[in-house]
Design an enzyme around this catalytic site. Structure first.
Site, short mmCIF file in Angstrom:
data_model
loop_
_atom_site.label_atom_id
_atom_site.label_comp_id
_atom_site.label_asym_id
_atom_site.label_seq_id
_atom_site.Cartn_x
_atom_site.Cartn_y
_atom_site.Cartn_z
N ASP A 124 41.62 42.24 47.89
CA ASP A 124 40.65 41.37 47.22
C ASP A 124 40.46 40.13 48.09
O ASP A 124 41.31 39.81 48.94
CB ASP A 124 41.20 41.00 45.84
N ASP A 139 38.47 36.56 46.91
CA ASP A 139 38.59 35.29 46.19
C ASP A 139 39.91 35.20 45.43
O ASP A 139 40.21 36.04 44.57
CB ASP A 139 37.43 35.13 45.21
N ASP A 183 44.47 39.37 42.69
CA ASP A 183 44.95 38.31 41.78
C ASP A 183 44.33 38.36 40.40
O ASP A 183 44.79 37.66 39.49
CB ASP A 183 44.64 36.94 42.39
#
Length: 272
Positions: free
Chosen positions: A6, A8, A205
């Site tokens: 991922d 961001d 996250d």
């Protein structure tokens, strides 16, 4: 090894979008020619920029799995990779009907426009335009309660769509996700390298990363700037670095890369 990440809040800092704290691990990945596949809610236009910045020549997965770009001749010619078929216009039509009928308080990217995207993300105008250049997904700024968010998701699911939560926005798309794209790519890599033992690693996250994290041999859960619990039911190995963003990303990857080197040294010694 192949790494799926991922952006961001994971490889990129949540607030500054800086990836440089992860440079040590990125350099090792590059030197060992270990594929780093970006798997993001960002658009293909945005990921093209990061491909250049990070000097990557590997596939990218955009819009939470709704779009994918694979370099020409990267996989054997028989390898078929599929993505979502529903268009952004169709998503917007369904979104508007559901929003009006239920009086949900929210704003989609097409409603925010470039000025609103700049305001909510801190991106420059140019980057906000790229973030809004979507093919098959619609980010949504949620302004209602969490209970109403669950109802919104149920309404979309009843219409054959999926609503996932990222670090900042809800994301509306076809009934697909990062997990499906990652599983397709793992299968493609296994066909690319027959007879080898492939270790897959994923880092994320947010709640929209959970499917991806559960789809790989090793999952790295980066501390996120949100209140949603990141629980995995998988029995596979799970790492949880203490630092958020690229600092934690670097910490976890350096650990895994050191372990990989130790295994390779031991294997070489046994073969002498």
């Amino acid at each position: 090894m192949v790494v799926f990440s991922d952006l961001d809040g994971s490889l990129l800092d949540h607030d500054t979008y800086d990836w440089r704290p992860a440079r040590p691990a990125l350099e090792i990945l590059r030197k060992r020619d270990i594929p780093l596949v970006l798997v993001s809610s960002k658009t293909l236009a945005e990921l093209a920029d990061y491909r250049v910045q990070l000097q990557l020549r590997h596939p990218v997965v955009a819009e939470n799995g709704a779009a994918m770009d694979v370099p020409a001749d990267y996989f054997p010619g028989s390898t078929m990779l599929s993505t979502a078929t529903i268009s952004r216009d169709q998503l917007q039509t369904v979104y508007n009907e559901v929003k009006v009928a239920n009086e949900f308080r929210c704003q989609a990217f097409y409603e925010l426009g470039v000025p609103g995207i700049v305001r909510e993300t801190g991106l420059t105008e140019r980057k906000a335009m790229r973030a809004n250049d979507r093919k098959a997904s619609e980010p949504i700024l949620w302004l209602d309660s969490e209970e109403r968010a669950a109802l919104f998701s149920q309404e979309m699911q009843a219409r054959g769509l999926r609503c996932t939560r990222g670090g900042r926005f809800l994301h509306l798309m076809a009934d697909t996700g990062k997990d499906e794209a990652v599983r397709q790519l793992i299968d493609a890599y296994m066909r690319k390298w027959p007879g080898t033992t492939l270790t897959s690693v994923s880092l994320g996250d947010g709640p929209n990363d959970l499917g991806m994290l559960a789809s790989t041999d090793i999952a790295v859960v980066i501390p996120g700037k949100h209140e949603h619990r990141m629980s995995l039911t998988t029995q596979k190995r799970v790492l949880r670095p203490t630092s958020p963003g690229p600092v934690g990303w670097n910490e976890a990857m350096l650990t895994l890369l050191a372990e990989q080197q130790d295994v390779q040294r031991a294997t070489h010694k046994d073969g002498e």
